[in-house]
Design an enzyme around this catalytic site. Structure first.
Site, PDB file in Angstrom:
ATOM      1  N   PRO A  24       0.741  -1.165   0.105  1.00 45.21           N
ATOM      2  CA  PRO A  24       0.048  -0.189  -0.030  1.00 45.21           C
ATOM      3  C   PRO A  24       0.882   1.176   0.103  1.00 45.21           C
ATOM      4  O   PRO A  24       1.887   1.403   0.873  1.00 45.21           O
ATOM      5  CB  PRO A  24      -0.779  -0.251   1.328  1.00 45.21           C
ATOM      6  CG  PRO A  24      -0.066  -1.244   2.392  1.00 45.21           C
ATOM      7  CD  PRO A  24       0.787  -1.840   1.268  1.00 45.21           C
ATOM      8  N   MET A  26       0.687   5.459  -0.283  1.00 44.41           N
ATOM      9  CA  MET A  26      -0.281   6.625  -0.362  1.00 44.41           C
ATOM     10  C   MET A  26       0.009   7.573  -1.572  1.00 44.41           C
ATOM     11  O   MET A  26       1.000   7.790  -2.232  1.00 44.41           O
ATOM     12  CB  MET A  26      -0.025   7.557   0.833  1.00 44.41           C
ATOM     13  CG  MET A  26      -0.323   7.171   2.156  1.00 44.41           C
ATOM     14  SD  MET A  26      -2.298   6.653   2.249  1.00 44.41           S
ATOM     15  CE  MET A  26      -2.999   8.356   2.050  1.00 44.41           C
ATOM     16  N   CYS A 107       3.273   3.229   9.290  1.00 44.71           N
ATOM     17  CA  CYS A 107       3.669   4.522   8.633  1.00 44.71           C
ATOM     18  C   CYS A 107       4.143   5.335   9.786  1.00 44.71           C
ATOM     19  O   CYS A 107       3.535   5.690  10.935  1.00 44.71           O
ATOM     20  CB  CYS A 107       2.065   5.146   8.093  1.00 44.71           C
ATOM     21  SG  CYS A 107       2.393   6.941   7.502  1.00 44.71           S
ATOM     22  N   ASN A 218       9.146  -7.195   3.845  1.00 46.90           N
ATOM     23  CA  ASN A 218       8.989  -6.035   3.044  1.00 46.90           C
ATOM     24  C   ASN A 218      10.142  -5.104   3.444  1.00 46.90           C
ATOM     25  O   ASN A 218      10.725  -4.935   4.340  1.00 46.90           O
ATOM     26  CB  ASN A 218       7.818  -5.229   3.689  1.00 46.90           C
ATOM     27  CG  ASN A 218       7.455  -3.854   2.910  1.00 46.90           C
ATOM     28  OD1 ASN A 218       7.143  -3.043   3.684  1.00 46.90           O
ATOM     29  ND2 ASN A 218       7.600  -3.660   1.751  1.00 46.90           N
ATOM     30  N   GLY A 219      10.456  -4.277   2.337  1.00 46.31           N
ATOM     31  CA  GLY A 219      11.644  -3.296   2.375  1.00 46.31           C
ATOM     32  C   GLY A 219      12.879  -3.704   1.745  1.00 46.31           C
ATOM     33  O   GLY A 219      13.592  -4.636   2.089  1.00 46.31           O
TER      34      GLY A 219
END
Length: 336
Positions: A24, A26, A107, A218-219
Site C-alpha cells: 500500500p 499513499m 506509517c 517488506n523493505g
C-alpha cells in the site's frame, strides 16, 4: 487471450496468496494503479492506499471503497486505533468485496502519529491486539497487520516478540514485516524508508521463533531474483516503490513465483490492455492523466523511453485528443 478480456468480472475469482504482493502506497496505489498492475500479474496481491477509519465512517465511503472486480485479489489497508471503528470499517470492506483487511502499524508520518495511527501503535501492543480482535469478531475475511521491526525507544528484539506475540494471540496469523525500525522523532517518512538500516535477519528470527505464523518480508526488495532468495526463508515478499517505478517486473511474477504457464505480456501489450479502461474513464469525465501517471514506469531502459514519459507526463496536459496521444506513446513500445 488478452488480459483486458481475461480479467473481466465474469472470470473465476482468484485465490488469495501473499507469496507476492504490492505494498500500500499513499497517492500511488489507487484503483487506476491497481487495475494497471493487474494487467501485468494475475496472482500478485494488491493493496489499497491506507484509508483512515474517519474517512470511511464520516466521509465518502463509496469513493474510498470503489474498485473493479478485475483487481482481485485485493486488500484494504486501514489506519486507525479505535477497535469499534476498525470493526465497522472491516465490515464495510467485507461488504464491498475485499479479500482482506490490513491494519497499518508502520506509517511514521507526524500526521498519522497525532491520530494514533501507524508505527506509533507499536508502543501499544495490547491496543493493537484489541483492534485485531474487534475486526476478527466482526468479519470472516482475513485480518492482517503490516508493521516495522520496532520504533525509537522500543526497538529491542524482546519488545518485537512481545508485540507479535500479543497480536497473534488476538487471532492474527499473517504479519508483513518492514525490516526497518521507524524513527518517529526527527526523520521524515521518506527518510524513514531509507535511513534506518534494513535488518532482514531480525525478520528471519521472527519467522524462526513464530513458525506457525505467516511472515511476509517488506523493505528494499528490488528484483525477482531477490524474491526467490527471500522466499526460502519467508512465506511471502512485498515490494513497494520498485513495483511502482518499474512495474514491468510484475509481468514475470506469475511465471517465476507462481509457476504459471500463460504467456508474458510485452510492454506494448500491457499498454494496449489499458486503452478500453482509459476510454471508459474519459467517457465518465475523467482525465487520462489520472491513469497514465501510474504507467510511466513502462518507459525504462530503451531508446525512446524518455519521449514515452514526456508524452504521458507533459504533453498529456496540452492535448485535446488524449487517446491519440496514448496511441502515439504506445507505438514507442513496439518490440519492447
Amino acid at each position: 487471450m488478452p488480459l483486458e478480456s481475461a480479467l473481466t468480472p465474469e472470470t473465476t475469482r482468484p485465490t488469495l496468496s501473499r507469496r507476492f504482493s504490492v505494498a500500500p502506497m499513499m497517492d500511488w496505489t489507487d484503483r487506476h494503479c491497481r487495475f494497471f498492475l493487474r494487467q501485468l500479474s494475475r496472482q500478485a496481491l494488491l493493496y489499497t492506499e491506507m484509508v483512515t477509519t474517519g474517512a470511511l465512517l464520516h466521509g465518502d465511503s463509496a469513493r474510498f471503497l470503489r474498485h473493479s472486480e478485475a483487481e482481485y485479489p485485493l486488500a484494504l489497508q486501514l489506519g486507525g486505533s479505535v477497535p469499534d471503528e476498525l470493526a465497522a470499517c472491516a465490515k464495510l470492506a467485507q461488504s464491498a468485496g475485499y479479500d482482506e483487511v490490513n491494519l497499518n502499524v508502520g506509517c511514521p508520518s507526524d500526521r498519522v502519529q497525532n491520530n494514533m495511527i501507524g508505527a506509533c501503535l507499536m508502543a501499544h501492543p495490547a491496543l493493537v491486539a484489541d483492534c485485531v480482535k474487534a475486526m476478527r469478531d466482526t468479519v470472516s475475511i482475513p485480518v492482517t497487520i503490516k508493521h516495522r521491526i520496532g520504533i525509537d525507544g522500543r526497538d529491542s528484539y524482546a519488545e518485537l516478540c512481545d508485540f507479535v506475540g500479543q497480536i497473534s494471540e488476538a487471532g492474527c496469523q499473517s504479519f508483513t514485516v518492514h525490516a526497518r525500525i521507524a524513527i518517529l522523532a526527527g526523520l521524515s517518512p521518506k527518510e524513514n524508508r531509507e535511513v534506518p538500516p534494513l535488518r532482514y535477519e531480525v525478520a528471519a528470527q521472527i519467522k524462526r521463533d513464530f513458525p506457525h505464523l505467516e511472515i511476509i518480508l517488506n523493505g528494499g526488495i528490488k528484483r525477482l531474483e531477490d524474491c526467490h532468495v527471500h522466499l526460502q526463508t519467508f512465506d511471502g515478499v512485498m515490494l513497494g516503490r520498485e513495483a511502482y517505478h518499474n512495474p514491468y517486473l510484475l509481468a514475470e511474477v506469475d511465471r517465476q513465483l507462481f509457476g504459471a504457464t500463460t504467456p508474458v505480456l510485452s510492454r506494448i501489450e500491457a499498454m494496449q490492455s489499458m486503452r478500453a479502461y482509459i476510454a471508459a474513464h474519459l467517457a465518465e469525465g475523467g482525465s487520462m492523466h489520472h491513469i497514465t501517471r501510474h504507467m510511466l514506469g513502462l518507459g525504462q531502459g530503451f531508446h525512446g523511453a524518455r519521449r514515452f514519459r514526456q508524452l504521458l507526463s507533459v504533453d498529456i496536459h496540452r492535448t485535446s485528443a488524449p487517446l491519440a496521444l496514448f496511441d502515439q506513446a504506445a507505438q514507442l513500445l513496439e518490440g519492447r
